[in-house]
Design an enzyme around this catalytic site. Structure first.
Site, PDB file in Angstrom:
ATOM      1  N   ARG A  38       4.655 -13.120   9.599  1.00  0.00           N
ATOM      2  CA  ARG A  38       5.291 -11.821   9.385  1.00  0.00           C
ATOM      3  C   ARG A  38       6.503 -11.687  10.296  1.00  0.00           C
ATOM      4  O   ARG A  38       6.663 -12.437  11.264  1.00  0.00           O
ATOM      5  CB  ARG A  38       4.301 -10.686   9.648  1.00  0.00           C
ATOM      6  CG  ARG A  38       3.808 -10.611  11.082  1.00  0.00           C
ATOM      7  CD  ARG A  38       2.855  -9.451  11.284  1.00  0.00           C
ATOM      8  NE  ARG A  38       3.541  -8.186  11.114  1.00  0.00           N
ATOM      9  CZ  ARG A  38       2.914  -7.021  10.982  1.00  0.00           C
ATOM     10  NH1 ARG A  38       1.595  -6.973  10.957  1.00  0.00           N
ATOM     11  NH2 ARG A  38       3.593  -5.907  10.857  1.00  0.00           N
ATOM     12  N   LYS A  70       3.218   0.302  10.209  1.00  0.00           N
ATOM     13  CA  LYS A  70       3.332   1.564   9.472  1.00  0.00           C
ATOM     14  C   LYS A  70       2.569   2.688  10.176  1.00  0.00           C
ATOM     15  O   LYS A  70       2.980   3.849  10.129  1.00  0.00           O
ATOM     16  CB  LYS A  70       2.831   1.389   8.030  1.00  0.00           C
ATOM     17  CG  LYS A  70       3.900   0.913   7.075  1.00  0.00           C
ATOM     18  CD  LYS A  70       3.556   1.178   5.632  1.00  0.00           C
ATOM     19  CE  LYS A  70       2.473   0.303   5.101  1.00  0.00           C
ATOM     20  NZ  LYS A  70       2.288   0.441   3.639  1.00  0.00           N
ATOM     21  N   GLU A 129       0.857  -1.182   0.000  1.00  0.00           N
ATOM     22  CA  GLU A 129       0.000   0.000   0.000  1.00  0.00           C
ATOM     23  C   GLU A 129       0.900   1.240   0.000  1.00  0.00           C
ATOM     24  O   GLU A 129       1.816   1.327   0.821  1.00  0.00           O
ATOM     25  CB  GLU A 129      -0.877   0.024   1.242  1.00  0.00           C
ATOM     26  CG  GLU A 129      -1.842  -1.128   1.361  1.00  0.00           C
ATOM     27  CD  GLU A 129      -2.582  -1.081   2.686  1.00  0.00           C
ATOM     28  OE1 GLU A 129      -3.465  -0.208   2.840  1.00  0.00           O
ATOM     29  OE2 GLU A 129      -2.270  -1.898   3.561  1.00  0.00           O
TER      30      GLU A 129
END
Length: 565
Positions: A261, A271, A35
């Site tokens: 992850r 983020k 993104e």
């Protein structure tokens, strides 16, 4: 380019079986779909290495696709930074750069198709009401009062949503699945919302935007992706991924595969939290060398080879775990040990005067550039009557087991002579030590009569008359505790000493030729990087990449793990 040797992990095992059975015609096509709402971090590096690496190892392709479905948080700056990061890591997407916005018209057509099939409807519930109707893990949801609108009414309303007739947030398009599903993601999820925000590529052409869980599987299918590799938090979203493609009758559908992850100690991997650090000016930007962003690691002096090695060492697992940041530090030490030339740098200078050394004499002594790599050759280091040593390498009243310089004691200067402290010059008012006066043994250097004489301490030093002034930044972990990523009171755990900037450091002349981006090992200090932004000719700024002490290597050796794997 990344290492294309064949990996061994559960994802590769799936691909091996798919190729054996002829699934997807034997093709392997992956994608990295960030993104553009922030800078990439070390966790994304793991995904980049995995997606591009799996494709390369199997003779396949990997796309770079931006998931740009939320224009309120996206920016061209992030798009450009992501491309720079992927290239810097050593990967190339060729002509396969895509955006979800490339498919906005096709995604809209697919939504109308779902409406015509009775699989989607326009809902007038507010966001709060949708949450209330959704139910909980122990209580099923209940149907929206708008769930049974006719196909004709839904098509009319959806087209009017696109035409901009309704205010933001007043209506959404939802999938018609099962409000009693044990998987909350299948309880009539939102597919489209009304959002008036200027898109960085499509401008104001759209006022409705697709949700990620809807746009992502369709984008994968349109691009011919075979294996949609994502992190473990999307495991519960996989049924919606499959439902979307099945109900749109896509053939040769991609398979979603989840892996754990990366979580790293002493930092955060969100983020949203990283953006908060930037926006509240708690760091100096996305590329602050304390940040776990790829641009921050690059600014600090990390190499792409070290980061790829780190991603390879941590492997690919199905269960979440936390990796000690010491392993990342070990990887950069291993990478720079053989390639970084050595220089001497005194960070907190203390003047040393050699009383029996001729005032106008300068010797140019030979020093190896890298004992781990003799091919780097040697350099000449000036030696003179006045030198600098580290202030911490002298103690007027030394503690036990202090083997450095003290009154009446001897030490060896690296590449040079043995010296002995004779007297100390102090500030009368403050008592601060201003200089140390010593004598040197002229026969103690290599080839001299007393060259083999043993002393317990060896110090680095710099000739005062030849020293290059520099600014040095010493970086420490962003968080004082290992579990920095825990969100509760996370700002309270920020390390107030994560940056110490030292001005007036003194470097040997060999460092004068340093160009922005050059890396060195400062003897006894660590590995350092000439900052590419702030360094100026004659006024270098060095970032400490990592100190010399390698706790991970010691742990690995004790546990019998080869190479810290």
């Amino acid at each position: 380019m990344g290492d294309a040797t064949r990996p061994t992990n559960f994802i590769q095992n799936i691909i091996d079986e798919d190729r054996r059975t002829g699934k997807h015609g034997g093709r392997v096509h992956t994608r990295f779909p960030p993104e553009p709402n922030g800078y990439l971090h070390i966790g994304h590096a793991k995904s980049i290495c995995l997606n591009f690496g799996i494709a390369a190892a199997n003779g396949g392709l990997c796309n770079l696709r931006f998931d740009d479905t939320n224009p309120s948080k996206e920016d061209v700056e992030y798009v450009e930074s992501i491309q720079e990061d992927v290239r810097w890591l050593g990967f190339d997407w060729g002509d396969r750069l895509f955006y979800a916005s490339d498919y906005f018209e096709r995604l809209y057509e697919c939504a109308e198709e779902l409406i015509r099939k009775g699989k989607a409807y326009v809902c007038d519930l507010s966001p709060q009401e949708i949450r209330e109707y959704r139910g909980t893990l122990t209580r099923p949801g209940k149907d929206s009062p708008y769930r049974n609108r006719s196909v004709e009414e839904n098509l009319d309303l959806f087209r009017r949503m696109r035409a901009g007739e309704f205010p933001d947030g007043s209506r959404v398009l939802r999938a018609r699945i099962d409000m009693a599903s044990p998987n909350l993601n299948m309880r009539d999820p939102v597919l489209y919302r009304i959002l008036r925000a200027t898109h960085h590529r499509t401008g104001d052409a759209w006022c409705i935007y697709p949700m990620y869980d809807y746009a992502h599987p369709i984008s994968d299918a349109l691009e011919g992706i075979t294996h949609s590799i994502c992190t473990l938090e999307f495991e519960d979203h996989r049924p919606l991924y499959d439902w979307t493609l099945e109900n749109l009758d896509f053939e040769d559908r991609p398979q979603q595969i989840e892996f754990a992850r990366l979580e790293l100690t002493h930092t955060v991997m969100s983020k949203r939290l990283l953006r908060q650090l930037v926006e509240e000016k708690l760091v100096q930007g996305w590329d602050d060398p304390r940040m776990p962003t790829i641009s921050g690691l690059r600014r600090r002096g990390y190499t792409p080879e070290a980061i790829r090695d780190f991603c390879d060492r941590i492997g690919v697992a199905k269960a979440n775990s936390v990796v000690d940041i010491a392993l990342l530090e070990h990887c950069i030490r291993e990478d720079l040990n053989r390639r970084a030339p050595r220089v001497m740098a005194v960070l907190r200078p203390l003047r040393v005067v050699l009383e029996n050394y001729p005032p106008d004499r300068v010797e140019w002594l030979e020093a190896e550039n890298n004992p781990e790599n003799p091919a780097q050759g040697t350099r000449k280091v000036p030696f003179s009557r006045e030198l600098y040593i580290e202030r911490d390498d002298f103690a007027e009243n030394p503690p036990a087991k202090f083997f450095r310089l003290a009154p009446g004691r001897e030490v060896r200067l690296k590449h040079a002579y043995i010296i002995k402290c004779e007297r100390v010059v102090k500030d009368d008012a403050t008592g601060e030590v201003l200089a140390v006066h010593c004598t040197y043994d002229p026969e103690s250097r290599s080839g001299g009569a007393t060259a083999g004489r043993k002393v317990k301490g060896t110090l680095h030093w710099v000739s005062a008359g030849h020293a290059l002034p520099a600014t040095v930044r010493l970086y420490d972990h962003l968080f004082v505790e290992a579990a920095g990523g825990q969100e509760e009171d996370w700002l309270a755990r920020l390390n107030p000493r994560s940056l110490e900037e030292l001005k007036g450091c003194m470097l040997e002349p060999a460092a004068a030729a340093a160009q922005p981006g050059d890396r060195f090992q400062f003897l006894r200090q660590g590995y350092f990087f000439a900052d590419p932004v702030d360094s100026q000719p004659g006024a270098p700024v060095f970032n400490r990449i990592v100190a010399l002490r390698d706790s991970w290597a010691k742990v690995s050796k004790a546990e019998g793990a080869p190479g810290g794997a």
